[in-house]
Enzyme design. Structure first.
Site, PDB file in Angstrom:
ATOM      1  N   LYS A 210      -8.047   8.801  -7.908  1.00  0.00           N
ATOM      2  CA  LYS A 210      -8.107   7.341  -7.886  1.00  0.00           C
ATOM      3  C   LYS A 210      -9.014   6.888  -6.747  1.00  0.00           C
ATOM      4  O   LYS A 210      -8.948   7.406  -5.633  1.00  0.00           O
ATOM      5  CB  LYS A 210      -6.696   6.778  -7.681  1.00  0.00           C
ATOM      6  CG  LYS A 210      -6.551   5.324  -8.107  1.00  0.00           C
ATOM      7  CD  LYS A 210      -5.097   4.928  -8.144  1.00  0.00           C
ATOM      8  CE  LYS A 210      -4.941   3.519  -8.673  1.00  0.00           C
ATOM      9  NZ  LYS A 210      -3.503   3.129  -8.736  1.00  0.00           N
TER      10      LYS A 210
ATOM     11  N   HIS B 286      -2.481   9.173  -2.357  1.00  0.00           N
ATOM     12  CA  HIS B 286      -2.287   7.752  -2.066  1.00  0.00           C
ATOM     13  C   HIS B 286      -3.132   7.362  -0.862  1.00  0.00           C
ATOM     14  O   HIS B 286      -3.070   8.004   0.190  1.00  0.00           O
ATOM     15  CB  HIS B 286      -0.815   7.457  -1.754  1.00  0.00           C
ATOM     16  CG  HIS B 286       0.075   7.532  -2.945  1.00  0.00           C
ATOM     17  ND1 HIS B 286       1.447   7.695  -2.846  1.00  0.00           N
ATOM     18  CD2 HIS B 286      -0.193   7.450  -4.272  1.00  0.00           C
ATOM     19  CE1 HIS B 286       1.976   7.723  -4.053  1.00  0.00           C
ATOM     20  NE2 HIS B 286       1.004   7.582  -4.934  1.00  0.00           N
TER      21      HIS B 286
ATOM     22  N   ARG C 177       5.197  13.659 -12.303  1.00  0.00           N
ATOM     23  CA  ARG C 177       4.553  13.378 -11.006  1.00  0.00           C
ATOM     24  C   ARG C 177       5.571  12.761 -10.039  1.00  0.00           C
ATOM     25  O   ARG C 177       5.655  13.151  -8.875  1.00  0.00           O
ATOM     26  CB  ARG C 177       3.369  12.430 -11.217  1.00  0.00           C
ATOM     27  CG  ARG C 177       2.707  11.929  -9.920  1.00  0.00           C
ATOM     28  CD  ARG C 177       1.459  11.137 -10.288  1.00  0.00           C
ATOM     29  NE  ARG C 177       1.005  10.239  -9.245  1.00  0.00           N
ATOM     30  CZ  ARG C 177       0.179  10.573  -8.255  1.00  0.00           C
ATOM     31  NH1 ARG C 177      -0.265  11.811  -8.164  1.00  0.00           N
ATOM     32  NH2 ARG C 177      -0.209   9.677  -7.365  1.00  0.00           N
TER      33      ARG C 177
ATOM     34  N   TYR D 224       9.176   6.541  -2.545  1.00  0.00           N
ATOM     35  CA  TYR D 224       9.952   7.750  -2.813  1.00  0.00           C
ATOM     36  C   TYR D 224      11.023   7.992  -1.754  1.00  0.00           C
ATOM     37  O   TYR D 224      11.963   8.741  -1.992  1.00  0.00           O
ATOM     38  CB  TYR D 224       9.023   8.961  -2.923  1.00  0.00           C
ATOM     39  CG  TYR D 224       8.093   8.855  -4.105  1.00  0.00           C
ATOM     40  CD1 TYR D 224       8.562   9.031  -5.405  1.00  0.00           C
ATOM     41  CD2 TYR D 224       6.747   8.551  -3.925  1.00  0.00           C
ATOM     42  CE1 TYR D 224       7.707   8.908  -6.495  1.00  0.00           C
ATOM     43  CE2 TYR D 224       5.885   8.428  -5.012  1.00  0.00           C
ATOM     44  CZ  TYR D 224       6.385   8.604  -6.287  1.00  0.00           C
ATOM     45  OH  TYR D 224       5.548   8.477  -7.367  1.00  0.00           O
TER      46      TYR D 224
ATOM     47  N   HIS E 257       4.066  10.757 -16.224  1.00  0.00           N
ATOM     48  CA  HIS E 257       4.173  10.387 -14.814  1.00  0.00           C
ATOM     49  C   HIS E 257       5.568  10.630 -14.252  1.00  0.00           C
ATOM     50  O   HIS E 257       5.741  10.650 -13.024  1.00  0.00           O
ATOM     51  CB  HIS E 257       3.742   8.932 -14.605  1.00  0.00           C
ATOM     52  CG  HIS E 257       2.310   8.797 -14.205  1.00  0.00           C
ATOM     53  ND1 HIS E 257       1.288   8.880 -15.118  1.00  0.00           N
ATOM     54  CD2 HIS E 257       1.707   8.637 -12.994  1.00  0.00           C
ATOM     55  CE1 HIS E 257       0.130   8.759 -14.492  1.00  0.00           C
ATOM     56  NE2 HIS E 257       0.363   8.609 -13.204  1.00  0.00           N
TER      57      HIS E 257
ATOM     58  N   ARG F 194      -1.930  12.978 -11.447  1.00  0.00           N
ATOM     59  CA  ARG F 194      -1.919  11.823 -12.337  1.00  0.00           C
ATOM     60  C   ARG F 194      -2.341  12.301 -13.727  1.00  0.00           C
ATOM     61  O   ARG F 194      -3.028  13.323 -13.858  1.00  0.00           O
ATOM     62  CB  ARG F 194      -2.890  10.746 -11.857  1.00  0.00           C
ATOM     63  CG  ARG F 194      -2.555  10.151 -10.502  1.00  0.00           C
ATOM     64  CD  ARG F 194      -3.582   9.084 -10.133  1.00  0.00           C
ATOM     65  NE  ARG F 194      -3.266   8.435  -8.860  1.00  0.00           N
ATOM     66  CZ  ARG F 194      -3.740   8.805  -7.682  1.00  0.00           C
ATOM     67  NH1 ARG F 194      -4.567   9.844  -7.608  1.00  0.00           N
ATOM     68  NH2 ARG F 194      -3.403   8.157  -6.588  1.00  0.00           N
TER      69      ARG F 194
END
Length: 313
Positions: A174, A269, A246, A278, A243, A149
């Site tokens: 995150k 995630h 990414r 994705y 991003h 990120r």
């Protein structure tokens, strides 16, 4: 609607304006949303607010959705209807809130924009001709190599990298979660080149991996601007934000490995449903290959149709 129903609506809007001190914009939105509901009621011969049922609110929202109104707008309209009926309930003018359990249609998730492999190669193999470009190339290589990120890349310290082991530690992921990621060979080479340039800089008072010419940690906005400048200098017309690298990392890795759990871990995630977006990108790629390669997927041209052999009598 009856005059009494119209008076109730006017009283509600006045309460918003004078008692709640809502902004002019909010009052205007509520008024417009509730007038649409009123128009629906007139079409369906519903004359009082107490006659409106949950099925009516659901039908009204569904009709708005069929006209192409987005999920966020419909959520706002439902919020206006719920607030209006809360007002009616508090004033003893209604017994139920027909919009209480009505939900807006879910908004379709937008697929993230990605670059194909050739585009990434064109972006990263353009070469660097100055210390700052050497730094920038190292950043962009690391973005694509490890799927970081933007905030994670900015937060990296030199101590977080183990170039001999080709790995890095994300300390501030995150949700405060940390994870260890691999670093590709080209990213390792680019980082080594940058560290040599970084060592030549004076007055570096920061442990950050990527620093400005004044030795301070590079900010997220600066990284975005450097990528835009890089693309412009390399003649890339498309707007590319960090991003996208990414997203491209995730899409290309999933396309090659088909291992959704591994990609989830690499991206950091917490929920696999976030990673599953994705798979839609991967399916698009597979569908394109299918359309190009499968003999039964190709449509016959007019010439093919015209050259069909006549049947024997």
């Amino acid at each position: 609607m009856s005059p009494a129903a119209e008076e109730m609506l006017a009283n509600f809007l006045n309460q918003l304006k004078f008692e709640k001190r809502a902004s002019v914009h909010t009052v205007s939105n509520y008024q417009r949303d509730l007038e649409r509901l009123s128009s629906y009621c007139k079409e369906k011969l519903i004359f009082g607010w107490t006659d409106l049922k949950q099925a009516d609110v659901r039908a009204h929202i569904a009709a708005r959705h069929r006209k192409g109104i987005g999920s966020k707008s419909l959520q706002r309209e439902l919020s206006a209807i719920r607030s209006f009926y809360t007002f009616l309930l508090k004033n003893g003018l209604a017994e139920i809130n027909p919009a209480q359990y009505v939900k807006a249609p879910k908004q379709a998730r937008k697929l993230p924009k990605t670059l194909d492999v050739d585009q990434v190669n064109g972006l990263l193999e353009a070469g660097a001709s100055s210390p700052l470009e050497i730094r920038d190339l190292a950043m962009f290589e690391l973005f694509y190599s490890s799927g970081l990120r933007l905030s994670e890349l900015r937060s990296l310290d030199i101590a977080d990298l183990d170039l001999s082991d080709r790995s890095l530690l994300v300390r501030s992921g995150k949700g405060g979660k940390s994870r260890i990621l691999p670093i590709g060979g080209k990213a390792v080479a680019a980082i080594n080149n940058w560290l040599q340039e970084r060592a030549k800089m004076s007055a570096i008072g920061d442990s950050a991996l990527f620093v400005t010419t004044k030795g301070r940690r590079l900010g997220q906005r600066s990284i975005e601007l450097r990528l835009s400048l890089w693309c412009k200098k390399k003649g890339i017309q498309e707007h590319i934000h960090p991003h996208m690298l990414r997203h491209s990392f995730a899409s290309h890795l999933l396309e090659s490995s088909q291992d959704l759990r591994a990609v989830q871990e690499l991206l950091g995630h917490s929920n696999i449903s976030t990673t599953q977006i994705y798979t839609h990108l991967d399916f698009q790629h597979l569908a394109e290959i299918y359309d190009k390669a499968h003999p039964r997927a190709k449509k016959k041209s007019d010439n093919d149709a015209g050259q069909a052999k006549p049947s024997k009598s």
